[in-house]
Scaffold this active site. Structure first.
Site, PDB file in Angstrom:
ATOM      1  N   VAL A 196     -56.363  36.673   1.234  1.00 16.90           N
ATOM      2  CA  VAL A 196     -56.946  35.435   1.743  1.00 16.90           C
ATOM      3  C   VAL A 196     -55.877  34.371   1.960  1.00 16.90           C
ATOM      4  O   VAL A 196     -54.861  34.347   1.264  1.00 16.90           O
ATOM      5  CB  VAL A 196     -58.044  34.898   0.796  1.00 16.90           C
ATOM      6  CG1 VAL A 196     -59.297  35.742   0.865  1.00 16.90           C
ATOM      7  CG2 VAL A 196     -57.542  34.791  -0.644  1.00 16.90           C
TER       8      VAL A 196
ATOM      9  N   ASP B 209     -51.144  30.919   1.085  1.00 19.81           N
ATOM     10  CA  ASP B 209     -50.293  31.221   2.234  1.00 19.81           C
ATOM     11  C   ASP B 209     -50.119  32.711   2.457  1.00 19.81           C
ATOM     12  O   ASP B 209     -50.362  33.538   1.573  1.00 19.81           O
ATOM     13  CB  ASP B 209     -48.888  30.635   2.002  1.00 19.81           C
ATOM     14  CG  ASP B 209     -48.106  31.421   0.947  1.00 19.81           C
ATOM     15  OD1 ASP B 209     -48.655  31.611  -0.158  1.00 19.81           O
ATOM     16  OD2 ASP B 209     -46.977  31.874   1.234  1.00 19.81           O
TER      17      ASP B 209
ATOM     18  N   GLY C 222     -49.315  26.721  -3.974  1.00 21.41           N
ATOM     19  CA  GLY C 222     -50.655  27.214  -3.615  1.00 21.41           C
ATOM     20  C   GLY C 222     -51.809  26.322  -4.029  1.00 21.41           C
ATOM     21  O   GLY C 222     -52.798  26.213  -3.316  1.00 21.41           O
TER      22      GLY C 222
ATOM     23  N   ARG D  85     -51.312  27.534   4.891  1.00 23.07           N
ATOM     24  CA  ARG D  85     -51.741  26.735   3.737  1.00 23.07           C
ATOM     25  C   ARG D  85     -52.641  25.571   4.155  1.00 23.07           C
ATOM     26  O   ARG D  85     -53.489  25.125   3.401  1.00 23.07           O
ATOM     27  CB  ARG D  85     -50.532  26.139   3.009  1.00 23.07           C
ATOM     28  CG  ARG D  85     -49.672  27.147   2.273  1.00 23.07           C
ATOM     29  CD  ARG D  85     -48.762  26.416   1.289  1.00 23.07           C
ATOM     30  NE  ARG D  85     -47.626  27.205   0.850  1.00 23.07           N
ATOM     31  CZ  ARG D  85     -47.651  28.081  -0.150  1.00 23.07           C
ATOM     32  NH1 ARG D  85     -48.763  28.308  -0.795  1.00 23.07           N
ATOM     33  NH2 ARG D  85     -46.567  28.745  -0.490  1.00 23.07           N
TER      34      ARG D  85
ATOM     35  N   LYS E  54     -59.769  37.038  -8.149  1.00 25.44           N
ATOM     36  CA  LYS E  54     -59.909  38.358  -7.521  1.00 25.44           C
ATOM     37  C   LYS E  54     -59.969  39.414  -8.631  1.00 25.44           C
ATOM     38  O   LYS E  54     -58.959  40.066  -8.930  1.00 25.44           O
ATOM     39  CB  LYS E  54     -58.673  38.612  -6.660  1.00 25.44           C
ATOM     40  CG  LYS E  54     -58.955  38.962  -5.215  1.00 25.44           C
ATOM     41  CD  LYS E  54     -57.684  39.470  -4.573  1.00 25.44           C
ATOM     42  CE  LYS E  54     -57.152  38.615  -3.493  1.00 25.44           C
ATOM     43  NZ  LYS E  54     -55.903  39.131  -2.904  1.00 25.44           N
TER      44      LYS E  54
ATOM     45  N   GLU F 146     -54.863  26.502 -10.682  1.00 25.66           N
ATOM     46  CA  GLU F 146     -54.286  27.651  -9.967  1.00 25.66           C
ATOM     47  C   GLU F 146     -54.951  27.827  -8.610  1.00 25.66           C
ATOM     48  O   GLU F 146     -56.125  27.485  -8.440  1.00 25.66           O
ATOM     49  CB  GLU F 146     -54.540  28.924 -10.788  1.00 25.66           C
ATOM     50  CG  GLU F 146     -53.518  29.176 -11.870  1.00 25.66           C
ATOM     51  CD  GLU F 146     -52.314  29.935 -11.339  1.00 25.66           C
ATOM     52  OE1 GLU F 146     -51.861  29.644 -10.215  1.00 25.66           O
ATOM     53  OE2 GLU F 146     -51.830  30.816 -12.047  1.00 25.66           O
ATOM     54  N   ASP F 147     -54.227  28.412  -7.668  1.00 33.09           N
ATOM     55  CA  ASP F 147     -54.847  28.732  -6.381  1.00 33.09           C
ATOM     56  C   ASP F 147     -55.708  29.994  -6.501  1.00 33.09           C
ATOM     57  O   ASP F 147     -56.854  30.025  -6.082  1.00 33.09           O
ATOM     58  CB  ASP F 147     -53.791  28.884  -5.265  1.00 33.09           C
ATOM     59  CG  ASP F 147     -52.679  29.883  -5.595  1.00 33.09           C
ATOM     60  OD1 ASP F 147     -52.611  30.400  -6.735  1.00 33.09           O
ATOM     61  OD2 ASP F 147     -51.855  30.159  -4.698  1.00 33.09           O
TER      62      ASP F 147
ATOM     63  N   ASP G  23     -54.984  36.751  -9.443  1.00 36.10           N
ATOM     64  CA  ASP G  23     -55.038  38.040  -8.757  1.00 36.10           C
ATOM     65  C   ASP G  23     -54.749  39.126  -9.799  1.00 36.10           C
ATOM     66  O   ASP G  23     -55.643  39.543 -10.537  1.00 36.10           O
ATOM     67  CB  ASP G  23     -53.997  37.979  -7.625  1.00 36.10           C
ATOM     68  CG  ASP G  23     -53.973  39.197  -6.742  1.00 36.10           C
ATOM     69  OD1 ASP G  23     -55.034  39.762  -6.477  1.00 36.10           O
ATOM     70  OD2 ASP G  23     -52.869  39.582  -6.286  1.00 36.10           O
TER      71      ASP G  23
HETATM   72  P1  IMP Z   1     -51.074  36.955  -9.793  1.00 34.96           P
HETATM   73  O1  IMP Z   1     -51.016  38.312  -9.163  1.00 34.96           O
HETATM   74  O2  IMP Z   1     -52.398  36.735 -10.506  1.00 34.96           O
HETATM   75  O3  IMP Z   1     -49.900  36.707 -10.683  1.00 34.96           O
HETATM   76  O4  IMP Z   1     -51.049  35.916  -8.609  1.00 34.96           O
HETATM   77  C1  IMP Z   1     -49.904  35.221  -8.308  1.00 34.96           C
HETATM   78  C2  IMP Z   1     -49.903  34.538  -6.969  1.00 34.96           C
HETATM   79  O5  IMP Z   1     -50.045  35.479  -5.933  1.00 34.96           O
HETATM   80  C3  IMP Z   1     -50.981  33.522  -6.693  1.00 34.96           C
HETATM   81  O6  IMP Z   1     -50.765  32.271  -7.310  1.00 34.96           O
HETATM   82  C4  IMP Z   1     -50.853  33.434  -5.180  1.00 34.96           C
HETATM   83  O7  IMP Z   1     -49.811  32.546  -4.806  1.00 34.96           O
HETATM   84  C5  IMP Z   1     -50.493  34.841  -4.779  1.00 34.96           C
HETATM   85  N1  IMP Z   1     -51.658  35.579  -4.233  1.00 34.96           N
HETATM   86  C6  IMP Z   1     -52.417  36.517  -4.833  1.00 34.96           C
HETATM   87  N2  IMP Z   1     -53.407  36.952  -4.026  1.00 34.96           N
HETATM   88  C7  IMP Z   1     -53.274  36.245  -2.879  1.00 34.96           C
HETATM   89  C8  IMP Z   1     -54.023  36.204  -1.643  1.00 34.96           C
HETATM   90  O8  IMP Z   1     -55.021  36.911  -1.413  1.00 34.96           O
HETATM   91  N3  IMP Z   1     -53.559  35.340  -0.705  1.00 34.96           N
HETATM   92  C9  IMP Z   1     -52.481  34.520  -0.891  1.00 34.96           C
HETATM   93  N4  IMP Z   1     -51.765  34.518  -2.022  1.00 34.96           N
HETATM   94  C10 IMP Z   1     -52.167  35.363  -3.013  1.00 34.96           C
HETATM   95 MG    MG Z   2     -48.193  32.318  -2.519  1.00 29.69          MG
END
Ligand code: IMP
Ligand code: MG
Length: 213
Positions: free
Chosen positions: A190, A196, A47, A202, A167, A135-136, A139
């Site tokens: 998003v 993705d 990402g 991507r 987010k 990080e991308d 979330d």
């Molecule tokens: P976490 O929920 O903070 O652990 O996020 C983990 C991963 O979820 C991120 O690195 C993204 O790859 C993916 N992710 C979370 N929200 C989105 C989104 O809105 N679009 C695409 N990927 C997401």
């Molecule tokens: Mg992903």
């Protein structure tokens, strides 16, 4: 080609111009905070690959031969006004090392499983180094929490998160400390600029909201 399983609608949210302006601002902040140091920019694949590449190129390269006198000369020649220490700090630059790791927390859907696995660890040494985890998106925060634990145990000299998107409305792990944030986004799914849906989108050069109908 794998056909979309549902009707997917893409609405642009953050433009290419907005992204490049913000990446430049983040790089300026990083230039300031790490001037004269060695820093490892560690991307979480896949990402953050695009953000990582752009951010790395926006950071000023360390030039050992550069002196404050060089900066003073340039400043006088350009006629621009900068505080002296601002000129020197921003031009000292950083020795950037690039590294990659793979963590997976999502299946192929849009909801986090909460289970984070490091499937490909960093290859450069971590102990004693300054690490910026690129990080991308943060979330739920499960991935960031897991990575924070990982770097604490590996005795990095310091580690900070630099996330392209944040987010906050979706956070499940409280108190994730992220020093550098590109953009806060609402609770929408998003894609683009590395992010993705089921490995697609991507390569979009901008960020878009993805909706299903
Ligand atoms: P976490 O929920 O903070 O652990 O996020 C983990 C991963 O979820 C991120 O690195 C993204 O790859 C993916 N992710 C979370 N929200 C989105 C989104 O809105 N679009 C695409 N990927 C997401
Ligand atoms: Mg992903």
């Amino acid at each position: 080609m794998s056909p979309p399983t549902k009707n997917e609608k893409i609405t642009p949210l953050i433009s290419q111009q907005q992204i490049s302006a913000r990446v430049a601002e983040l790089a300026t902040q990083i230039n300031r905070d790490y001037a004269g140091r060695d820093v490892t920019l560690l991307a979480t694949l896949s990402g953050s690959s695009i953000f990582h590449a752009d951010l790395a190129r926006a950071i000023t390269q360390y030039q050992p031969s550069k002196t404050l006198a060089d900066d003073e000369q340039k400043r006088a020649a350009s006629g621009a006004f900068f505080a002296t220490e601002e000129v020197s700090v921003l031009r000292v630059g950083i020795n950037v090392h690039l590294d990659f790791m793979k963590v997976s927390s999502y299946g192929s859907g849009t909801k986090s499983t909460g289970v984070v696995e490091m499937t490909f660890p960093p290859s450069l040494p971590i102990e004693g180094r300054h690490i910026i985890i690129v990080e991308d998106i943060i979330d739920t925060g499960h991935t960031a929490a897991c990575l924070a634990e990982y770097f604490k145990n590996k005795n990095a000299a310091s580690y900070q998160f630099c996330t392209f998107l944040n987010k906050p409305a979706r956070r499940e792990v409280p108190n994730i400390e992220c020093k550098y944030i590109g953009f806060d986004v609402d609770d929408v799914f998003v894609v683009g600029y590395g992010l993705d849906y089921d490995q697609r989108y991507r390569n979009l050069p901008y960020v878009a909201e993805l909706e299903f109908s």
